[in-house]
Scaffold this motif. Sequence first.
Motif, short mmCIF file in Angstrom:
data_model
loop_
_atom_site.label_atom_id
_atom_site.label_comp_id
_atom_site.label_asym_id
_atom_site.label_seq_id
_atom_site.Cartn_x
_atom_site.Cartn_y
_atom_site.Cartn_z
N LEU A 176 1.71 16.14 6.77
CA LEU A 176 0.90 15.00 6.35
C LEU A 176 0.62 15.03 4.86
O LEU A 176 0.45 16.10 4.29
N VAL A 177 0.56 13.84 4.27
CA VAL A 177 0.21 13.72 2.87
C VAL A 177 -1.02 12.83 2.72
O VAL A 177 -1.27 11.95 3.55
N ALA A 178 -1.76 13.08 1.66
CA ALA A 178 -2.82 12.17 1.21
C ALA A 178 -2.31 11.57 -0.09
O ALA A 178 -1.78 12.29 -0.94
N ARG A 179 -2.50 10.24 -0.24
CA ARG A 179 -1.94 9.54 -1.39
C ARG A 179 -3.04 8.96 -2.28
O ARG A 179 -4.10 8.56 -1.78
N ASP A 180 -2.73 8.88 -3.56
CA ASP A 180 -3.68 8.29 -4.50
C ASP A 180 -3.62 6.76 -4.43
O ASP A 180 -2.89 6.20 -3.60
N ASP A 181 -4.35 6.10 -5.29
CA ASP A 181 -4.41 4.64 -5.27
C ASP A 181 -3.08 3.97 -5.56
O ASP A 181 -2.90 2.79 -5.28
N HIS A 182 -2.13 4.71 -6.12
CA HIS A 182 -0.81 4.17 -6.43
C HIS A 182 0.20 4.49 -5.33
O HIS A 182 1.38 4.17 -5.46
N GLY A 183 -0.25 5.16 -4.26
CA GLY A 183 0.63 5.51 -3.16
C GLY A 183 1.40 6.79 -3.38
O GLY A 183 2.30 7.12 -2.60
#
Length: 172
Positions: free
Chosen positions: A53-60
């Motif tokens: 799993l990944v967590a993404r910033d506001d830019h994806g």
Amino acid sequence: MTTSRSSWDTRAETGADIPAIRRINLAAFETSAEADLVDALRRDPSWIDGLSLVARDDHGTPVAHALLTRCHIGEVPALCLAPCAVLPGHQRRGAGSAAIRAALSTARERGERFVTVLGHPDYYPRFGFGRASAHGIGLTIEVPDEALMALALVPDHPLPSGTIRYAAPFGI
């Protein structure tokens, strides 16, 4: 000043995320060992699609990664949480916690029952992990007792006892 975010966009990795996940692990650790481990685990039978799993910033863009792969406690199937990594510029903002929570939630939804982790004893208890030795769980190598932890994803299924057998790429 960096601040913690209350929510992060999390999802299972896609093929397009593989280079970003490698960059995250290379940036988060002093050597390439963890990045190389993730690559080796992708080629191992212990890999379970959907549990990286990944967590993404506001830019994806992926900024944090949590990986669960198959291990065993004695003969009982379980999962191993490792490695977990966050880009240094996003650490202490909740991205890593979001990726871990998403991984544990996905595992629970898929019917998995148990997760082990060898990590910082002040960090992982926030996710419900407790000292593995209290349940008769150990390793074949010496590690600090408080660093080896386990979690029952389903409360009515108590943790089994036994020695943890990791996937071959871990080298344990």
